[in-house]
Motif scaffolding. Sequence first.
Motif, short mmCIF file in Angstrom:
data_model
loop_
_atom_site.label_atom_id
_atom_site.label_comp_id
_atom_site.label_asym_id
_atom_site.label_seq_id
_atom_site.Cartn_x
_atom_site.Cartn_y
_atom_site.Cartn_z
N GLY A 151 0.49 -0.91 -0.12
CA GLY A 151 0.03 0.04 0.21
C GLY A 151 1.10 1.57 -0.23
N GLY A 155 -0.66 3.10 2.90
CA GLY A 155 -0.77 1.78 3.50
C GLY A 155 0.11 2.35 4.21
N GLN A 233 -3.52 -3.07 3.92
CA GLN A 233 -2.50 -2.25 2.95
C GLN A 233 -1.10 -3.06 2.61
OE1 GLN A 233 -4.20 0.55 3.40
NE2 GLN A 233 -6.16 -0.30 4.39
N PHE A 238 -3.48 0.17 -1.17
CA PHE A 238 -3.46 1.59 0.66
C PHE A 238 -5.39 1.22 -0.32
CE2 PHE A 238 -4.98 5.70 -0.07
CZ PHE A 238 -5.29 5.78 1.61
N ALA A 243 -9.69 -0.25 5.57
CA ALA A 243 -9.68 0.42 6.50
C ALA A 243 -10.38 0.53 7.59
CB ALA A 243 -8.08 0.92 6.89
#
Lengths: 273, 272
Positions: A151, A155, A233, A238, A243
């Motif tokens: 990521g 990330g 990530q 990302f 998340a």
Amino acid sequence: MTGAVTSTIPHEGTRSGDLRAFLAMSRRAVVGFFRQPSNWVVGTAFPLLITAVSASAFSRSTSLQGFPDTDSFLQFLMAGTILQGTLFGSITASTDLALDIEKGFMDRLLASPVSRTVILISRLAGAAAFGAGLTVFYIVVFRLFGAKVEGGLGGMAVMVVLSTVMAIGVGGYGAAVGLRTGSAEAVGNSFPLIFILLFISSAFFPVETMSGTYQAMAQANPVSFVIDASRYQVLEGFSLAEAATGFAVAIGFAAIMIALALVQLRRRLEDHS
Amino acid sequence: MTIASSASTKTGRLALSERIPLVPVVRALVRRSLVAITRTPSALAPILLMPIFFMISFSGSYSAITRIPGFPTDNIYNWFVPYACVQGAAFSGIGVGFTTARDLENGFFDRLRLAPSGRPALIIGPLGISVIRASFPFVTVLPIGFLLGADFPGFGGLFMLAMVSAMVSGISGLWALGVVFRLQSQRSLGLVQIGIFSTLFLSIGQVPLSVMDGWLHGAARVNPTTNLLRMARQGFLEGVTWEMTWPGLIAGIAMLSLLGLFAITGFRKVEK
């Protein structure tokens, strides 16, 4: 002279006073934590040792059905190792509050014209700083051994924020235990609970490869949500959407633990009044 | 006054005839430890609860590793139940280290040294305690393991596991005594724990050699604990054989001898 002294004392209820008190006590918490190597050396080294052993022992398990799409068990372990180190260090950091109680320093703080909430929250700064610093350090160490965060910087930022919030949550839990018992030993003894939370989660092996009750428990474990968000990530790239669940769980956990600690602080004040 | 006692007064050492025999002293030290356990049952938590927790969590987390080609069993409990027993035995040595370090710090050990008993009792006593403590996880982990699904290893397999548990408790006890005698502080227990954890981790505790890769394979191959674990697990895997037993016996005896020397030389430092 009196005037000069008075002017440096932050007044409860004023924002600038609380902010100054918060900054001063946060600085004390961070410096106090890092000044004692025993606070962070074991918490930093032990998860790396476990990772080094596991990466070698379970390297062939990446070909198992249900395992995420990666050839590197080390890369898979990164998110779990970071959270493990963060949680261990945060518990250690939260023993400082219990030590303040044991030494009587807490009583002096409570007698000062500083908001109770500020006293508590600033004490968690050591845990938060450790969580953030450790995440960056581990990302660098893992990179040196060939495991990278797919990521990129975005990330990594997600991982740092997630572990910092979790560190605050675990620090809040430790603070609640410390305020309840007034004993640093009792805070240290709550370490196995953290260990259990970590083991019955997706920290060391994918939940998809587990079975039965254990799998159900690992799936429902809030720690798994945070680790999975962080792991995404590392392995995929990302994604704020991926998340989001992790953030929600981590922030919720931290909020509950801080509220618990505040309740214990209030209870302690009532008992002493 | 006898000739023997006058001689002992001159040299500061007791003649053999004046010393309390070894066995009653060892028995008294063991009894003291058992009484302490009944008064503070929380001290048993690490050797009872930790192995049970490790057995359940390892078996739950790593249940899929039995599907890796070359894994010697398709029942994960057969792999981790004996390992948990051996872990519990190893933790019992840490408990002995704690007790001895506390005695050294509060001066009780000096009083034991001044007692008219042979010096070996002060090492054999704690060692006896360690072996007895090792039996606690043996009788708690095993029934739970069988309930969860581990196969009965036969009485030969059980005997092998018991023998390895006894040897491992002695080994960890001697290691703990050697460290504690040298550093004479409860803080030294951190070093004891690191030594025990590292030895167990760098072995075939989690997976067999045939499944390992990289540096761990090399470390586990030369780690004598690997032979002890093979001996302990054999009843749960392919049955008891001499080929799986003798390397474990040799590893156990060698470690006991070397760490016995380590503990004795440490004890001499306390005497100085």
